[in-house]
Scaffold this motif. Sequence first.
Motif, mmCIF file in Angstrom:
data_model
loop_
_atom_site.group_PDB
_atom_site.id
_atom_site.type_symbol
_atom_site.label_atom_id
_atom_site.label_comp_id
_atom_site.label_asym_id
_atom_site.label_seq_id
_atom_site.Cartn_x
_atom_site.Cartn_y
_atom_site.Cartn_z
ATOM 1 N N THR A 6 0.847 -1.178 0.000
ATOM 2 C CA THR A 6 0.000 0.000 0.000
ATOM 3 C C THR A 6 0.889 1.236 0.000
ATOM 4 O O THR A 6 2.111 1.139 -0.026
ATOM 5 C CB THR A 6 -0.964 -0.023 1.209
ATOM 6 O OG1 THR A 6 -1.935 1.016 1.063
ATOM 7 C CG2 THR A 6 -0.211 0.156 2.517
ATOM 8 N N ASN A 7 0.272 2.424 0.028
ATOM 9 C CA ASN A 7 1.040 3.671 0.091
ATOM 10 C C ASN A 7 0.105 4.831 0.362
ATOM 11 O O ASN A 7 -1.075 4.625 0.651
ATOM 12 C CB ASN A 7 1.840 3.898 -1.206
ATOM 13 C CG ASN A 7 0.962 4.241 -2.392
ATOM 14 O OD1 ASN A 7 -0.274 4.206 -2.325
ATOM 15 N ND2 ASN A 7 1.566 4.566 -3.513
ATOM 16 N N ASP A 8 0.623 6.064 0.284
ATOM 17 C CA ASP A 8 -0.252 7.235 0.363
ATOM 18 C C ASP A 8 -0.138 8.112 -0.882
ATOM 19 O O ASP A 8 -0.768 9.168 -0.952
ATOM 20 C CB ASP A 8 -0.012 8.046 1.640
ATOM 21 C CG ASP A 8 1.313 8.800 1.658
ATOM 22 O OD1 ASP A 8 2.100 8.694 0.688
ATOM 23 O OD2 ASP A 8 1.566 9.512 2.646
ATOM 24 N N ALA A 34 -4.371 0.204 -2.502
ATOM 25 C CA ALA A 34 -3.813 1.543 -2.318
ATOM 26 C C ALA A 34 -4.849 2.601 -2.684
ATOM 27 O O ALA A 34 -5.828 2.304 -3.387
ATOM 28 C CB ALA A 34 -2.556 1.711 -3.176
ATOM 29 N N PRO A 72 -4.915 5.844 3.330
ATOM 30 C CA PRO A 72 -4.071 4.646 3.445
ATOM 31 C C PRO A 72 -4.559 3.674 4.514
ATOM 32 O O PRO A 72 -4.512 2.453 4.316
ATOM 33 C CB PRO A 72 -2.700 5.233 3.797
ATOM 34 C CG PRO A 72 -2.704 6.589 3.176
ATOM 35 C CD PRO A 72 -4.101 7.084 3.345
ATOM 36 N N CYS A 75 -7.329 1.660 3.256
ATOM 37 C CA CYS A 75 -6.849 0.612 2.347
ATOM 38 C C CYS A 75 -6.452 -0.642 3.103
ATOM 39 O O CYS A 75 -6.801 -1.765 2.706
ATOM 40 C CB CYS A 75 -5.664 1.127 1.525
ATOM 41 S SG CYS A 75 -6.087 2.438 0.370
ATOM 42 N N SER A 94 4.381 -0.436 3.179
ATOM 43 C CA SER A 94 3.806 0.824 2.718
ATOM 44 C C SER A 94 4.904 1.663 2.073
ATOM 45 O O SER A 94 5.905 1.981 2.705
ATOM 46 C CB SER A 94 3.190 1.571 3.909
ATOM 47 O OG SER A 94 2.572 2.763 3.495
ATOM 48 N N THR A 111 1.901 7.208 4.866
ATOM 49 C CA THR A 111 2.743 6.031 4.621
ATOM 50 C C THR A 111 2.979 5.254 5.904
ATOM 51 O O THR A 111 2.779 4.033 5.964
ATOM 52 C CB THR A 111 4.095 6.470 4.028
ATOM 53 O OG1 THR A 111 3.880 7.191 2.822
ATOM 54 C CG2 THR A 111 4.989 5.275 3.744
ATOM 55 N N ALA A 114 -0.283 3.696 7.568
ATOM 56 C CA ALA A 114 -0.707 2.426 6.972
ATOM 57 C C ALA A 114 0.076 1.264 7.586
ATOM 58 O O ALA A 114 -0.492 0.209 7.902
ATOM 59 C CB ALA A 114 -0.519 2.465 5.460
#
Length: 250
Positions: A6-8, A34, A72, A75, A94, A111, A114
Amino acid sequence: MHILLTNDDGLRAPGLQILKRELAACGYRLTVVAPNGQRSAASHSMTINKALYCREETDEAGIREIAVSGTPVDCVKMAMEYFLAEDKPQLIISGINNGYNLGSDVLYSGTVSAAMEGPYYQVPALAVSMYPLEEERCAQTARLVHELVEKVVVRGRFPGILNVNVPPAGDISLDNVCVVPQTVQIYHNVVAEKRDLDGSLCYHIVGDIDMEGAPENSDVACIRSGRIAVTPLRWQQTAMAAIDDVKSCL
């Protein structure tokens, strides 16, 4: 190993896509969940007063990718509680974020937030950031992530959160890693006064990072010296040392 990515910065952000490509080449099974767009500085916010919309597809390598209209943290929760409820990952990563997440900035970082969800689900997690995000150094950072996963998570069975920050120059390898505590990240010129298109006065929260004032043996000082900062974090925020002090006051 099944890894949730995942990420931001959004599903199509280069850092996430490069990380996905490199980790897939290392043989991991990946699922990507994401945000559908930029969500930097979302911190640990969740969407509770409006609907979430998700778009699922499979990339050319057969990797499942899901774009979520929320934050995030949304997610990760959507992944762990719904999409992967019957196929839980063993690790959350992340990143790779375009920009540092050092010192007190971890409080604001989407970031890192998450990754903070990991221990809640009893899953270890990494937050990975670098600046600037250049394709070749990003690919090298992704390969470093693989090494960290194998040494710290797989062999070391580390159950918590690692915050990884990579400097703009220098060797990207385990030999250049420092394990250091976070410090307070100082900014100058935090609020910028501007005029909108119609002439209205408005303000932007910006700020120039002060990389020089950080104490030695800290994450900021580590980046300043051209080394990779690795900081173990925890999501529990109880100030245990203050428990007895507060009791005595009462």
